[in-house]
Design a protein around this motif. Structure first.
Motif, mmCIF file in Angstrom:
data_model
loop_
_atom_site.group_PDB
_atom_site.id
_atom_site.type_symbol
_atom_site.label_atom_id
_atom_site.label_comp_id
_atom_site.label_asym_id
_atom_site.label_seq_id
_atom_site.Cartn_x
_atom_site.Cartn_y
_atom_site.Cartn_z
ATOM 1 N N ILE A 103 48.631 32.607 33.619
ATOM 2 C CA ILE A 103 49.533 31.449 33.597
ATOM 3 C C ILE A 103 49.997 31.175 32.173
ATOM 4 O O ILE A 103 51.192 30.969 31.904
ATOM 5 C CB ILE A 103 48.823 30.196 34.167
ATOM 6 C CG1 ILE A 103 48.511 30.371 35.652
ATOM 7 C CG2 ILE A 103 49.662 28.936 33.944
ATOM 8 C CD1 ILE A 103 47.486 29.380 36.181
ATOM 9 N N ALA A 115 50.348 36.463 38.252
ATOM 10 C CA ALA A 115 50.587 35.110 38.779
ATOM 11 C C ALA A 115 52.076 34.812 38.729
ATOM 12 O O ALA A 115 52.703 34.879 37.668
ATOM 13 C CB ALA A 115 49.804 34.080 37.960
ATOM 14 N N ILE A 128 54.757 32.173 38.724
ATOM 15 C CA ILE A 128 54.709 30.776 38.287
ATOM 16 C C ILE A 128 56.116 30.194 38.201
ATOM 17 O O ILE A 128 57.048 30.857 37.741
ATOM 18 C CB ILE A 128 54.080 30.654 36.881
ATOM 19 C CG1 ILE A 128 52.779 31.453 36.775
ATOM 20 C CG2 ILE A 128 53.870 29.200 36.501
ATOM 21 C CD1 ILE A 128 51.653 30.903 37.555
ATOM 22 N N PHE A 159 53.596 23.078 36.056
ATOM 23 C CA PHE A 159 53.744 24.402 36.664
ATOM 24 C C PHE A 159 53.217 24.416 38.088
ATOM 25 O O PHE A 159 52.386 23.576 38.470
ATOM 26 C CB PHE A 159 53.001 25.464 35.834
ATOM 27 C CG PHE A 159 51.496 25.314 35.837
ATOM 28 C CD1 PHE A 159 50.706 26.015 36.740
ATOM 29 C CD2 PHE A 159 50.867 24.463 34.931
ATOM 30 C CE1 PHE A 159 49.331 25.871 36.745
ATOM 31 C CE2 PHE A 159 49.486 24.312 34.926
ATOM 32 C CZ PHE A 159 48.715 25.020 35.841
ATOM 33 N N THR A 160 53.718 25.366 38.842
ATOM 34 C CA THR A 160 53.231 25.629 40.199
ATOM 35 C C THR A 160 52.908 27.110 40.308
ATOM 36 O O THR A 160 53.717 27.957 39.921
ATOM 37 C CB THR A 160 54.299 25.259 41.251
ATOM 38 O OG1 THR A 160 54.644 23.884 41.106
ATOM 39 C CG2 THR A 160 53.776 25.501 42.663
ATOM 40 N N ILE A 161 51.715 27.416 40.814
ATOM 41 C CA ILE A 161 51.352 28.812 41.074
ATOM 42 C C ILE A 161 51.812 29.138 42.490
ATOM 43 O O ILE A 161 51.366 28.510 43.459
ATOM 44 C CB ILE A 161 49.827 29.022 40.978
ATOM 45 C CG1 ILE A 161 49.296 28.508 39.639
ATOM 46 C CG2 ILE A 161 49.481 30.498 41.165
ATOM 47 C CD1 ILE A 161 47.774 28.490 39.555
ATOM 48 N N SER A 164 49.439 34.779 43.558
ATOM 49 C CA SER A 164 48.575 35.314 42.504
ATOM 50 C C SER A 164 47.591 36.297 43.125
ATOM 51 O O SER A 164 47.151 36.109 44.253
ATOM 52 C CB SER A 164 47.816 34.186 41.805
ATOM 53 O OG SER A 164 47.082 33.429 42.746
#
Length: 356
Positions: free
Chosen positions: A320, A23, A25, A36-38, A41
């Motif tokens: 994450i 992922a 991040i 947080f922002t993904i 992934s």
């Protein structure tokens, strides 16, 4: 001065052996609050040879384990490098990698996660933060679970955070202290039996749902010593191989009945593990797709509101959080809670490797 933004990749391989979770991040911290922002992934599945190797490595000799560690570190580096190239990821602060657990014997002062050799930093040409469990065991802790500090920081709106993967584990606040522990095996057992039907897993729990509960097996499983122990406590595949599967295999009943009985066992143990039987329960991990298991958990916890998040958080929550553990290590901040693992003190765990 510490950064307020971090661009990292979290890497996780769990005991269910479905593959390597990656992922990408972006973390931000402002006024001591993290979000947080993904970005990207994906899960890269293991080929059949690697699945078989990782399943049987618990029985390897020391020399075989050292060779496996070298080979797996190379495999992991290749997977990470491909992910970076494919998604054109630039300006990373770090790769934060859990590796893959082969041996977990905290009672013997020992845990082994392969893929954490120093040369991984050279192979990926990035800063790598990894090997988060060993230091905790050296400090007298269980080395697990490590995710709860991430639950506290990133998912504070839930009363309970639970992962249903190879094993189930839960974390929650109790009198201002984070508590967490492993509850029982889940997919390590259910996948074992689904494999006997030619499936990788029991899709939505349909096979389990078709069976009948065997009361004698159900009672024997529920009476295992582990469930009577107080936390902190954690499980490894050794428990499945040496204790759980031999009990189930001693019963000459249909595989569907074994799976149905075990599913009920998992649901009951989860219900018994939660001190307060109401509130909001966040469930992530591959087991969250097992509709029948979720139905049985809800049956045993009728006053709990079960929340299953969007697919990215559901599937990549552990990646994450290991990304967050790596960031906390880079900041020199606590990333392992002694209240969870039983270690002598809270600490900042993991190794930081720089490429040459």
């Amino acid at each position: 001065m510490k950064l307020e933004n971090y661009n990292v990749i979290g890497v996780m391989s769990g005991t269910s052996l479905d593959g390597v979770d990656l992922a990408h991040i972006q973390f931000r911290i402002k006024d001591k609050k993290w979000d947080f922002t993904i970005l990207e992934s994906e899960t890269i599945p293991y080929d059949l040879t690697w699945v078989q190797t990782l399943k049987t490595a618990v029985d390897f000799s020391q020399i075989e384990l050292e060779k496996l560690n070298q080979e797996y570190t190379s495999l992991l580096a290749s997977i990470i490098s491909d992910f970076i190239t494919r998604h054109k990821i630039e300006n990373l602060d770090a790769i934060c990698s859990h590796g893959h657990t082969i041996l977990h014997q905290p009672h013997n002062g020992f845990t082994l996660q392969i893929g954490n050799l120093p040369e991984i930093a050279d192979l990926v040409q990035q800063t790598v933060v990894c090997d988060f469990r060993v230091q905790d065991v050296q400090l007298g802790g269980q080395g697990a679970p490590l995710v709860p500090i991430g639950d506290r920081i990133l998912f504070p709106e839930y009363d309970y955070c639970m992962n249903l993967g190879g094993f189930s584990n839960v974390s929650f606040e109790e009198n201002g202290t984070r508590i967490a522990f492993d509850i029982s095996p889940v997919n390590t057992v259910l996948n074992f039996y689904a494999n006997q039907f030619g499936f990788d897993y029991d899709d939505k729990g349909q096979i389990s749902a078709s069976g009948e509960i065997n009361e004698a097996l159900f009672n024997e499983l529920n009476n295992l010593d582990f469930y009577q122990q107080n936390y902190p406590k954690s499980l490894g595949f050794e428990f499945v191989k040496e204790t759980v599967l031999p009990i189930i295999e001693s019963f000459e009943i249909d595989i569907t009945d074994k799976m149905r009985t075990f599913t009920e066992h998992v649901a009951l143990q989860i219900a018994q593990a939660l001190p307060n039987k109401n509130g909001r329960l966040l469930i992530t991990g591959g087991g969250a797709y097992n509709d029948f298991l979720i139905e049985r958990i809800q049956f045993h916890l009728p006053s709990i509101q079960i929340i299953i998040p969007d697919n990215k958080i559901l599937e990549f929550k552990e990646a994450i959080i290991f990304a967050l553990l790596g960031v906390l290590k880079l900041r020199g901040e606590i990333n392992v809670l002694s209240s969870v693992t039983g270690a002598e003190t809270d600490h900042s765990s993991g190794n930081i490797y720089q490429p040459k």
